[in-house]
Design a protein around this motif. Sequence first.
Motif, short mmCIF file in Angstrom:
data_model
loop_
_atom_site.label_atom_id
_atom_site.label_comp_id
_atom_site.label_asym_id
_atom_site.label_seq_id
_atom_site.Cartn_x
_atom_site.Cartn_y
_atom_site.Cartn_z
N PRO A 201 0.83 -1.13 -0.08
CA PRO A 201 -0.01 0.05 0.00
C PRO A 201 0.84 1.25 -0.09
O PRO A 201 1.99 1.22 0.34
N ALA A 202 0.24 2.17 -0.36
CA ALA A 202 0.88 3.71 -0.58
C ALA A 202 0.98 4.19 0.98
O ALA A 202 0.34 3.64 1.92
N LEU A 203 2.05 5.08 1.51
CA LEU A 203 2.26 5.64 2.59
C LEU A 203 2.36 7.19 2.33
O LEU A 203 2.50 7.83 1.48
N ASN A 204 1.97 7.78 3.70
CA ASN A 204 1.49 9.11 3.70
C ASN A 204 3.21 9.67 4.02
O ASN A 204 4.30 8.84 4.39
N ALA A 205 3.61 10.97 4.57
CA ALA A 205 4.84 11.35 4.92
C ALA A 205 5.13 10.81 6.15
O ALA A 205 6.60 10.74 6.45
N ALA A 206 4.48 10.54 7.13
CA ALA A 206 4.75 9.77 8.27
C ALA A 206 4.95 8.36 8.22
O ALA A 206 5.23 7.93 9.24
N GLY A 207 4.62 7.84 7.13
CA GLY A 207 4.84 6.39 6.90
C GLY A 207 3.80 5.48 7.05
O GLY A 207 3.90 4.21 7.36
N ASP A 208 2.48 6.19 7.47
CA ASP A 208 1.31 5.42 7.73
C ASP A 208 0.61 4.77 6.38
O ASP A 208 0.50 5.88 5.13
N PRO A 209 0.15 3.64 6.18
CA PRO A 209 -0.61 3.16 4.79
C PRO A 209 -1.95 4.01 4.70
O PRO A 209 -2.62 4.02 5.49
N ILE A 210 -1.98 4.23 3.52
CA ILE A 210 -3.18 5.03 3.16
C ILE A 210 -3.87 4.36 1.52
O ILE A 210 -3.05 3.64 1.06
N SER A 211 -4.88 4.62 1.54
CA SER A 211 -5.56 4.31 0.29
C SER A 211 -4.99 4.91 -1.13
O SER A 211 -4.81 6.20 -0.85
N SER A 212 -4.99 4.24 -2.09
CA SER A 212 -4.34 4.89 -3.32
C SER A 212 -4.87 4.36 -4.47
O SER A 212 -5.83 3.56 -4.38
N SER A 213 -4.56 4.49 -5.73
CA SER A 213 -4.95 4.12 -7.06
C SER A 213 -3.71 3.61 -7.82
O SER A 213 -2.62 4.28 -7.36
N TYR A 214 -4.00 2.64 -8.79
CA TYR A 214 -2.73 2.13 -9.48
C TYR A 214 -3.25 1.77 -10.89
O TYR A 214 -4.53 1.32 -11.14
N SER A 215 -2.66 2.18 -11.82
CA SER A 215 -2.89 2.00 -13.29
C SER A 215 -1.92 1.06 -13.99
O SER A 215 -0.55 1.03 -13.85
N THR A 216 -2.55 -0.15 -14.80
CA THR A 216 -1.79 -0.92 -15.42
C THR A 216 -2.37 -1.50 -16.78
O THR A 216 -3.71 -1.10 -16.97
N THR A 217 -1.64 -2.35 -17.50
CA THR A 217 -2.37 -2.93 -18.72
C THR A 217 -2.19 -4.51 -18.79
O THR A 217 -1.09 -4.97 -18.35
N ILE A 218 -3.25 -4.79 -19.02
CA ILE A 218 -3.21 -6.64 -19.01
C ILE A 218 -3.08 -6.83 -20.64
O ILE A 218 -4.22 -6.44 -21.54
#
Length: 223
Positions: A201-218
Motif C-alpha cells: 500500500p501507499a504511505l503518507n509522509a509519516a509512513g502510515d498506509p493510505i488508500s491509493s490508486s494504480y494503473s496498469t495494462t493487461i
Amino acid sequence: MAYADQQMSGAKITTIVIVALIHVFIGYALVTGLAYKAAQQVIKKVTTVDIKEEKPKEEPPPPPPEPPKDTPPPPIVAPPPPINIAPAPPPVQTVINAPPAPPVVVPTVSAPPAPPAPPAPPAPSKARGASPKGQGRWAAAIQRNYPSRAAREGREGRVGVRVNIDTEGRVSACQVSNSSGSPDLDEAACDGMTRYARFDPALNAAGDPISSSYSTTIVYQLN
C-alpha cells in the motif's frame, strides 16, 4: 466716865492693832516658811528624779533591694550640629550678552534586528505510492483465466485498467481505462485484478498506509 471710856477704847484699839500685826507677822512667817519648805520639796523631787533613757526599739532590717530590671538604655541623643551662621554673600549680577547655543542633538542609530533563526529542516518524508507485490504470480493467474470464447475465436487484446488499492494492499475497485475492443477481455481483466492482484500500500509522509490508486495494462495473447 467719859474719860475712862476713852482710855478703854484707845487701849482696846491698840491691843487690836497689836494683835492684828502679830497675826500678819505670823501669817507672813507661815507663808514664807511654807513656801520655803514647798520649794525645797520641789527641788528635792526635781533633783532626785532619775531620767531613764528609753532604748529605741530595734526596727527590722529593710528587705533586700529588688534585682534591677533589664531596662533599655536611654536613647543616645546626639547634640545638634553647630549652626554656622555665615553672612549672606553679596548678590551677584549676571549679565547675559548672547543667547545660549541650542543643544546638539545626536541621532541615535539603532542596530538592525537580528535575523530570525532558520527553521528546522523538515523530517524526511516517508510518502510513497502503491507498488505491485508478486506481480509475476498474479499476472500469470490472470492469463490462465483467458476467456474461453475469445480463445476459441483467437481474439487477443490489450486492456488498460485503473484500480483502487486499500490500506492492506488489496484491489477494492476496478475500471477499464482503455478498452481492448472485446467486452469479454475487458471484463476478464478487471475480474482478474480484483481476485489475484496484490500491492504494497501507499504511505503518507509519516509512513502510515493510505488508500491509493494504480494503473496498469493487461495483455491477452495466445501462444
